[in-house]
Design a protein around this motif. Structure first.
Motif, PDB file in Angstrom:
ATOM      1  N   GLY A 161      10.834  10.711  54.320  1.00  9.81           N
ATOM      2  CA  GLY A 161      11.669  10.604  55.561  1.00  9.81           C
ATOM      3  C   GLY A 161      12.166   8.892  55.433  1.00  9.81           C
ATOM      4  N   GLY A 162      13.355   9.079  55.864  1.00 10.43           N
ATOM      5  CA  GLY A 162      14.313   7.804  55.967  1.00 10.43           C
ATOM      6  C   GLY A 162      14.314   7.167  57.345  1.00 10.43           C
ATOM      7  N   ILE A 176      15.741  11.765  52.698  1.00  7.70           N
ATOM      8  CA  ILE A 176      16.078  11.174  51.377  1.00  7.70           C
ATOM      9  C   ILE A 176      15.345  12.069  50.308  1.00  7.70           C
ATOM     10  N   GLU A 177      16.318  12.818  49.514  1.00 10.92           N
ATOM     11  CA  GLU A 177      15.847  13.550  48.340  1.00 10.92           C
ATOM     12  C   GLU A 177      15.221  12.792  47.372  1.00 10.92           C
TER      13      GLU A 177
END
Length: 133
Positions: free
Chosen positions: A52-53, A37-38
């Protein structure tokens, strides 16, 4: 023994309950992915930042068609009925296990070669790791 290298021939994918080796296997790949995820903002100094997603996993396998193989029959039935299958794959001393749906299941029958199939098992839920017993 620490530092021991592994041979791919020793890695076998099993499916079902009880776990049964899929006959005729010639290759397998365990894919593990972390979706990123940016989180870039104006304070990141011009650098892209990420966290991190969700995680996902899949097993891709190739095999020669074995007439009457019970694991192939069970996979074919699970695919037709859109059912989850239990999957396990031992790599060295680590046993990976999880439930998966079959997303791709082509059968190839060339004129001048053996009949083969490949299968993609897309994880649904966690991929667990434990020691091989």
């Amino acid at each position: 023994m620490a530092g021991e290298k592994l041979a791919g021939v020793d890695v076998i994918v099993k499916t079902g309950t009880p776990a049964t080796a899929v006959g005729g296997q010639s290759g397998a790949t365990l894919n593990r992915t972390l979706n990123l995820i940016e989180t870039t903002d104006k304070t990141s100094g011009g650098w892209v930042t990420k966290v991190g997603g969700t995680k996902e996993w899949s097993v891709e396998m190739e095999a020669f068609m074995i007439v009457g193989d019970s694991a192939f029959t069970a996979l074919n039935t699970a695919w037709a009925n859109r059912e989850e299958v239990d999957v396990e794959m031992a790599i060295g001393s680590i046993l990976f296990k999880g439930k998966a749906l079959i997303s791709d299941f082509p059968i190839e029958a060339p004129l001048d070669d053996a009949v083969t199939f490949s299968i993609t098992l897309e994880g649904t839920g966690a991929l667990t790791e434990s020691a091989v017993i």
